[in-house]
Write a protein that holds these residues in place. Structure first.
Motif, short mmCIF file in Angstrom:
data_model
loop_
_atom_site.label_atom_id
_atom_site.label_comp_id
_atom_site.label_asym_id
_atom_site.label_seq_id
_atom_site.Cartn_x
_atom_site.Cartn_y
_atom_site.Cartn_z
N LEU A 27 0.82 -1.21 0.00
CA LEU A 27 0.00 0.00 0.00
C LEU A 27 0.86 1.26 0.00
O LEU A 27 0.55 2.22 -0.72
CB LEU A 27 -0.95 0.00 1.21
CG LEU A 27 -2.10 -1.00 1.13
CD1 LEU A 27 -2.85 -1.03 2.46
CD2 LEU A 27 -3.05 -0.66 -0.02
N VAL A 28 1.93 1.26 0.77
CA VAL A 28 2.83 2.42 0.79
C VAL A 28 3.44 2.63 -0.59
O VAL A 28 3.48 3.74 -1.12
CB VAL A 28 3.90 2.27 1.89
CG1 VAL A 28 5.00 3.31 1.74
CG2 VAL A 28 3.27 2.34 3.28
N LEU A 31 0.67 3.86 -2.95
CA LEU A 31 0.33 5.27 -2.71
C LEU A 31 1.42 6.19 -3.23
O LEU A 31 1.12 7.25 -3.79
CB LEU A 31 0.06 5.50 -1.23
CG LEU A 31 -1.20 4.83 -0.68
CD1 LEU A 31 -1.26 4.97 0.84
CD2 LEU A 31 -2.44 5.41 -1.33
N MET A 34 0.87 6.51 -6.80
CA MET A 34 -0.26 7.38 -7.14
C MET A 34 0.18 8.83 -7.29
O MET A 34 -0.39 9.58 -8.08
CB MET A 34 -1.37 7.25 -6.10
CG MET A 34 -2.10 5.92 -6.18
SD MET A 34 -3.43 5.77 -5.00
CE MET A 34 -4.69 6.74 -5.84
N ARG A 39 -3.13 4.38 -10.58
CA ARG A 39 -4.53 4.37 -10.18
C ARG A 39 -4.83 3.08 -9.44
O ARG A 39 -4.36 2.01 -9.84
CB ARG A 39 -5.44 4.50 -11.40
CG ARG A 39 -5.33 5.90 -12.02
CD ARG A 39 -6.18 6.04 -13.24
NE ARG A 39 -5.47 5.37 -14.33
CZ ARG A 39 -6.07 4.78 -15.35
NH1 ARG A 39 -7.36 4.77 -15.45
NH2 ARG A 39 -5.36 4.22 -16.29
N ALA A 40 -5.61 3.17 -8.38
CA ALA A 40 -5.90 2.01 -7.53
C ALA A 40 -7.35 1.58 -7.69
O ALA A 40 -8.24 2.40 -7.90
CB ALA A 40 -5.63 2.35 -6.07
N PHE A 51 -2.82 -1.59 -8.14
CA PHE A 51 -2.35 -0.27 -8.56
C PHE A 51 -1.90 -0.41 -10.01
O PHE A 51 -0.89 -1.08 -10.29
CB PHE A 51 -1.20 0.22 -7.67
CG PHE A 51 -1.64 0.61 -6.29
CD1 PHE A 51 -2.03 1.92 -6.02
CD2 PHE A 51 -1.67 -0.33 -5.27
CE1 PHE A 51 -2.44 2.28 -4.74
CE2 PHE A 51 -2.07 0.03 -3.99
CZ PHE A 51 -2.47 1.33 -3.73
N TRP A 54 1.58 1.69 -12.42
CA TRP A 54 2.59 1.97 -11.40
C TRP A 54 3.86 2.39 -12.13
O TRP A 54 4.29 1.69 -13.06
CB TRP A 54 2.78 0.73 -10.52
CG TRP A 54 3.46 1.01 -9.23
CD1 TRP A 54 2.98 1.74 -8.19
CD2 TRP A 54 4.75 0.55 -8.83
NE1 TRP A 54 3.89 1.76 -7.16
CE2 TRP A 54 4.99 1.05 -7.53
CE3 TRP A 54 5.72 -0.21 -9.45
CZ2 TRP A 54 6.16 0.79 -6.84
CZ3 TRP A 54 6.89 -0.48 -8.76
CH2 TRP A 54 7.10 0.02 -7.47
#
Length: 146
Positions: A27-28, A31, A34, A39-40, A51, A54
């Motif tokens: 997740l880190v 993010l 992003m 885009r998630a 994601f 990426w």
């Protein structure tokens, strides 16, 4: 014999808790991606936050717990197996999303032990039994465990 849906969901939930440290890393990373345009979205089929687009890496995808980081616009793309790419055999094209889903399942079982065990088994290579099992799963829909 397959597990009833409620029992399977409970096991998946326990696996998600067990692999939460890996998912947090994913997740880190997602993010951070992003900030550069990734885009998630939640993918129920793959049991993962995906994601897309990426921005880093050589191309393809990497799974970290219940997170898949993919450099392309869609995860549902054809790809070659590791053994095929290494010239060890000729195998049919597989779906990248199926291959990565197998890694999600492997993470649910091994949790925080997954990354060290995966690296001890050879890392990203055709010799790694985790990669071979993910390829077999992507070809047949079974056999995601090495």
């Amino acid at each position: 014999m397959s597990l009833p849906t409620p029992a399977l969901r409970i096991l998946q939930g326990l696996g998600a808790l067990w692999t939460a440290p890996n998912t947090l890393i994913g997740l880190v990373a997602g993010l951070a991606g992003m900030l550069a345009g990734a885009r998630a979205s939640w993918n129920q089929r793959d049991l993962a936050v995906v994601f897309r687009e990426w921005p880093w890496g050589p191309g393809g995808a990497i799974t970290l717990g219940n997170v898949i980081l993919h450099t392309g616009p869609v995860l549902d793309v054809p790809c070659r197996t590791y053994a095929h790419q290494a010239g060890e055999c000729t195998e049919p094209v597989i779906g990248l999303h199926d291959h990565e889903r197998a890694h999600v399942y492997q993470y649910l079982v091994l949790g925080p032990l997954y990354l060290p065990v995966y690296l001890l088994c050879g890392g990203v290579s055709a010799r790694n039994p985790f990669e071979r099992a993910a390829d077999v799963y992507a070809m047949t829909g079974r056999g995601w465990w090495p």
